[in-house]
Design a protein around this motif. Structure first.
Motif, short mmCIF file in Angstrom:
data_model
loop_
_atom_site.label_atom_id
_atom_site.label_comp_id
_atom_site.label_asym_id
_atom_site.label_seq_id
_atom_site.Cartn_x
_atom_site.Cartn_y
_atom_site.Cartn_z
N LEU A 188 -11.37 4.77 -12.72
CA LEU A 188 -10.43 3.70 -12.41
C LEU A 188 -10.79 2.97 -11.12
N ASP A 189 -11.48 3.64 -10.21
CA ASP A 189 -11.87 3.00 -8.96
C ASP A 189 -12.73 1.76 -9.19
N ASP A 190 -13.42 1.70 -10.33
CA ASP A 190 -14.26 0.54 -10.63
C ASP A 190 -13.42 -0.71 -10.91
N LEU A 191 -12.11 -0.56 -11.06
CA LEU A 191 -11.23 -1.70 -11.31
C LEU A 191 -10.62 -2.25 -10.03
N SER A 192 -10.96 -1.67 -8.89
CA SER A 192 -10.28 -2.01 -7.63
C SER A 192 -10.44 -3.46 -7.21
N GLY A 193 -11.45 -4.16 -7.71
CA GLY A 193 -11.66 -5.55 -7.31
C GLY A 193 -10.86 -6.56 -8.11
N ILE A 194 -10.07 -6.11 -9.08
CA ILE A 194 -9.31 -7.03 -9.91
C ILE A 194 -8.17 -7.65 -9.10
N LYS A 195 -8.02 -8.93 -9.20
CA LYS A 195 -6.98 -9.65 -8.47
C LYS A 195 -5.60 -9.14 -8.86
N GLY A 196 -4.79 -8.80 -7.87
CA GLY A 196 -3.43 -8.34 -8.12
C GLY A 196 -3.30 -6.84 -8.33
N LEU A 197 -4.44 -6.15 -8.49
CA LEU A 197 -4.40 -4.71 -8.71
C LEU A 197 -4.48 -4.01 -7.35
#
Length: 318
Positions: A188-197
């Motif tokens: 899940l850490d790979d999603l950290s750059g998503i805007k608003g997350l």
């Protein structure tokens, strides 16, 4: 009486000043060398503690692998009352989590085609755990873009997952493969750059969502009420909560048919429920304390039916 001439006195004064300056420079250099030596020593000690902690963590990981193997030997079911599910302490503290008790983001793409049913399930889960719909759509898009996709014909436009074969089946053949736009997700850490997350939202997601290398079913014996409500068609959150309370009191599901029967929803067919009663994927988290330093690690384990759990990846952090 002997008297020094003014030039001689001046020379003597300059000599004294020069000696003092040289002494000051030497003192500064010695202090700098001592500081560097102290920093080096502390760095070396910290690295030694990290290595020692890493060895302790690897020992704790091996013990957890053994627990998973023993549990599989005793019972085909994967349940939360088994020894592996209890937090462990001692030289290494931590816990094992059943990643199949969560929604697997890998399921959003089946046979290189976005799975409409799983996308709806994920959106439903995000609503239940309080994640904004715009953010959840961005997550879905990011996940889909992390895998190769194939062009489809009308006959191929509705992929589905067969719970008897979690990898799924899609009719037809691929005419063209479109390469992934982003690196494949590992966690899940790979999603950290998503805007608003935001980090707090990502932390909350980790309780309900996993990222695994392959498509999987949800384990009804370990899943939360939110996950069950999201993946079972028509199952409300209050119904799922009642089901989980009944399950955790000791009435574990013995097979998928038992799970569907206890839904008390006659309109739901067994083959449409993507819920199982066993698990193969687990996440291990541990920390070891060495003097004043804590060393943390996590790992993804895959436990097949016939052998001890295998380490898929392992990483150590400060």
């Amino acid at each position: 009486m002997n008297r020094h001439s003014p030039p001689a006195a001046k020379q003597q004064g300059m000599a004294i000043i020069s000696a003092l300056l040289i002494a000051a420079v030497v003192a500064v250099m010695a202090g700098a060398m001592l500081t560097r030596q102290t920093v080096f020593t502390r760095s070396l000690e910290a690295e030694q503690l990290r290595v020692q902690g890493s060895w302790l963590l690897q020992g704790g990981l091996q013990a957890s692998r053994q627990l998973l193997w023993e549990a599989r030997q005793k019972d085909v079911l994967t349940r939360l009352d088994q020894p592996w599910a209890r937090p462990f302490g001692g030289a290494v503290e931590g816990q094992l989590d059943d990643e199949q008790g969560k929604f697997n983001l890998r399921n959003l793409v089946t046979q290189q085609i976005p799975d409409a049913t799983q996308l709806q399930n994920f959106q439903r889960l995000c609503e239940l755990i309080g994640i904004d719909s715009v953010v959840s759509q961005r997550i879905s898009q990011r996940v889909i873009a992390s895998y190769d996709q194939r062009t489809t014909t009308p006959a191929d436009s509705s992929p589905h997952t067969d719970v008897n074969n979690p990898r799924g089946t899609v009719p037809g053949a691929a005419a063209e493969i479109l390469p992934a736009k982003y690196p494949m997700l590992r966690s899940l850490d790979d999603l950290s750059g998503i805007k608003g997350l935001e980090p707090r939202v990502l932390t909350r997601m980790a309780k309900f969502v996993s990222v695994l290398p392959d498509t999987t079913w949800v384990n009804g014996n370990t899943a939360s009420a939110e996950v069950l409500s999201a993946v079972v068609p028509g199952l409300s959150l209050p119904q799922a909560q009642a089901l989980v309370i009944e399950r955790d009191s000791g009435r574990w599901f013995i097979n998928r048919g038992d799970f569907v029967n206890r839904l008390r929803m006659p309109q739901v067919a067994v083959d449409t429920v993507q819920v199982g009663i066993t698990s193969e994927w687990f996440r291990w988290q541990g920390q070891a304390r060495r003097e004043q330093r804590r060393v943390r690690a996590e790992a993804l384990l895959y436990r097949p039916e016939d052998r001890q759990a295998r380490i898929i990846w392992w990483r150590v952090g400060a």
